[in-house]
Design a protein around this motif. Structure first.
Motif, PDB file in Angstrom:
ATOM      1  N   ARG A  66       0.823  -1.212   0.000  1.00 16.19           N
ATOM      2  CA  ARG A  66       0.000   0.000   0.000  1.00 16.19           C
ATOM      3  C   ARG A  66       0.861   1.267   0.000  1.00 16.19           C
ATOM      4  N   ASN A  67       0.495   2.184  -0.869  1.00 17.20           N
ATOM      5  CA  ASN A  67       1.149   3.496  -0.952  1.00 17.20           C
ATOM      6  C   ASN A  67       2.665   3.384  -1.153  1.00 17.20           C
ATOM      7  N   SER A  68       3.086   2.342  -1.856  1.00 25.56           N
ATOM      8  CA  SER A  68       4.505   2.205  -2.204  1.00 25.56           C
ATOM      9  C   SER A  68       4.739   2.815  -3.584  1.00 25.56           C
ATOM     10  N   LYS A  69       5.985   2.820  -4.027  1.00 28.18           N
ATOM     11  CA  LYS A  69       6.346   3.384  -5.323  1.00 28.18           C
ATOM     12  C   LYS A  69       6.308   2.331  -6.437  1.00 28.18           C
ATOM     13  N   VAL A  70       5.821   1.143  -6.134  1.00 26.00           N
ATOM     14  CA  VAL A  70       5.882   0.037  -7.099  1.00 26.00           C
ATOM     15  C   VAL A  70       5.209   0.425  -8.417  1.00 26.00           C
ATOM     16  N   SER A  71       5.951   0.188  -9.510  1.00 18.35           N
ATOM     17  CA  SER A  71       5.436   0.505 -10.847  1.00 18.35           C
ATOM     18  C   SER A  71       5.391  -0.727 -11.740  1.00 18.35           C
ATOM     19  N   GLU A  72       6.123  -1.755 -11.356  1.00 18.43           N
ATOM     20  CA  GLU A  72       6.168  -2.980 -12.165  1.00 18.43           C
ATOM     21  C   GLU A  72       6.278  -4.181 -11.231  1.00 18.43           C
ATOM     22  N   ILE A  73       5.366  -5.138 -11.393  1.00 18.60           N
ATOM     23  CA  ILE A  73       5.384  -6.322 -10.540  1.00 18.60           C
ATOM     24  C   ILE A  73       5.008  -7.551 -11.350  1.00 18.60           C
ATOM     25  N   THR A  74       5.730  -8.642 -11.107  1.00 15.79           N
ATOM     26  CA  THR A  74       5.468  -9.914 -11.789  1.00 15.79           C
ATOM     27  C   THR A  74       4.787 -10.863 -10.813  1.00 15.79           C
ATOM     28  N   PHE A  75       3.575 -11.297 -11.166  1.00 14.63           N
ATOM     29  CA  PHE A  75       2.803 -12.189 -10.300  1.00 14.63           C
ATOM     30  C   PHE A  75       3.018 -13.647 -10.730  1.00 14.63           C
ATOM     31  N   PRO A  76       3.281 -14.557  -9.788  1.00 11.64           N
ATOM     32  CA  PRO A  76       3.522 -15.958 -10.135  1.00 11.64           C
ATOM     33  C   PRO A  76       2.223 -16.742 -10.321  1.00 11.64           C
ATOM     34  N   SER A  77       2.297 -17.843 -11.042  1.00 12.71           N
ATOM     35  CA  SER A  77       1.120 -18.683 -11.269  1.00 12.71           C
ATOM     36  C   SER A  77       0.666 -19.379  -9.994  1.00 12.71           C
ATOM     37  N   SER A  78       1.527 -19.445  -8.990  1.00 11.40           N
ATOM     38  CA  SER A  78       1.200 -20.119  -7.728  1.00 11.40           C
ATOM     39  C   SER A  78       0.324 -19.283  -6.803  1.00 11.40           C
ATOM     40  N   LEU A  79       0.175 -17.987  -7.079  1.00  7.49           N
ATOM     41  CA  LEU A  79      -0.520 -17.083  -6.158  1.00  7.49           C
ATOM     42  C   LEU A  79      -1.991 -17.457  -5.987  1.00  7.49           C
ATOM     43  N   GLU A  80      -2.421 -17.617  -4.719  1.00  6.61           N
ATOM     44  CA  GLU A  80      -3.794 -18.021  -4.409  1.00  6.61           C
ATOM     45  C   GLU A  80      -4.577 -16.956  -3.650  1.00  6.61           C
ATOM     46  N   GLN A  81      -3.879 -16.088  -2.928  1.00  5.25           N
ATOM     47  CA  GLN A  81      -4.566 -15.095  -2.100  1.00  5.25           C
ATOM     48  C   GLN A  81      -3.930 -13.721  -2.255  1.00  5.25           C
ATOM     49  N   LEU A  82      -4.789 -12.724  -2.409  1.00  7.41           N
ATOM     50  CA  LEU A  82      -4.358 -11.329  -2.497  1.00  7.41           C
ATOM     51  C   LEU A  82      -5.083 -10.569  -1.402  1.00  7.41           C
ATOM     52  N   GLY A  83      -4.345 -10.039  -0.432  1.00  3.92           N
ATOM     53  CA  GLY A  83      -4.955  -9.417   0.733  1.00  3.92           C
ATOM     54  C   GLY A  83      -5.637  -8.100   0.455  1.00  3.92           C
ATOM     55  N   GLU A  84      -6.522  -7.720   1.343  1.00  3.72           N
ATOM     56  CA  GLU A  84      -7.210  -6.439   1.250  1.00  3.72           C
ATOM     57  C   GLU A  84      -6.201  -5.293   1.239  1.00  3.72           C
TER      58      GLU A  84
END
Length: 245
Positions: A66-84
């Motif tokens: 939250r409120n970070s400077k992230v501009s590029e992120i690679t999501f893996p196929s293993s991901l099952e949960q994304l938090g609020e």
């Protein structure tokens, strides 16, 4: 050791859960292969710009970026949960490709008021949570998977959507789910409906003053009211609404 190893060594982890950074000023992070989860608020308000998540990662915690400077992120196929609130207020994040993940839910406020211009959802998604994309003003399109069952309250309120193609079998479009979307022009439906008990919540498409063409999902049996409240268009949109009610 390569440069990737240097980036990996900046990570603080406990029991295979990423909990923070050794150097708060680092802008690039490559996750090592053994990380299974990211703790709540682990990288909130960080200087991170580029993040490569590892295959094997299962979960991203609440407000993790939250409120970070992230501009590029690679999501893996293993991901099952994304938090609020995971990427809430990430104004530099322009794209999120979740298409290869195993997510069933896009959690509440996950991308609220982020800078997203495009998002790709996986076929597995069944629920888009409360205010998940609220205030994402530059996102013109979001392709909904056919398995989608629920769009929760205010999920796309005040977003930049130009059109919404909603699966015919959806069970619920929540309160003000698409309200105050100034660019929204077309609502259409696709796929097969195996149910006939769908609900469109109060004010779901209210205050969308450019909306000119609406085809409701075939599953919809009930409009809870004020669906198109204060709909202003020169094309008399009421004459263009269709559906099997």
């Amino acid at each position: 050791r390569g440069l990737g190893d240097v980036y990996k060594r900046q990570l603080i982890a406990k029991d295979n859960i990423a909990i923070g950074l050794k150097n708060k000023d680092i802008t690039r992070l490559v996750f090592p292969e053994n990380i299974k989860g990211i703790a709540d608020e682990a990288f909130a308000e960080s200087a991170l710009e580029t993040v490569v998540l590892n295959e094997g990662l299962l979960s991203i915690g609440k407000a993790a970026f939250r409120n970070s400077k992230v501009s590029e992120i690679t999501f893996p196929s293993s991901l099952e949960q994304l938090g609020e609130n995971a990427f809430e207020d990430c104004h530099s994040l322009l794209a999120a490709d979740l298409s290869a993940t195993k997510l069933k839910t896009v959690s509440a406020q996950a991308f609220r008021e982020s800078g997203l211009k495009s998002v790709l959802l996986p076929a597995s998604v069944e629920t888009i949570g409360y205010q998940a994309f609220l205030g994402v003003k530059d996102m013109a399109e979001c392709r909904f998977p056919e398995k989608l069952q629920t769009i929760e309250e205010e999920a796309f309120r005040e977003s930049g959507l130009v059109r919404a193609d909603i699966p015919s079998g959806i069970k619920e479009i929540g309160y003000m789910a698409f309200a105050y979307c100034p660019a929204l022009q077309i609502v259409s439906t696709f796929g097969e409906a195996k149910n006939s008990d769908g609900i469109v919540g109060v004010g779901a498409f209210s205050q969308c003053d450019r909306l000119k063409e609406v085809e409701l999902p075939h599953s919809v049996a009930k409009l809870e009211g004020w669906t198109f409240c204060l709909l202003y268009t020169s094309d008399a949109a009421d004459d263009r609404i269709s559906g099997d009610l």
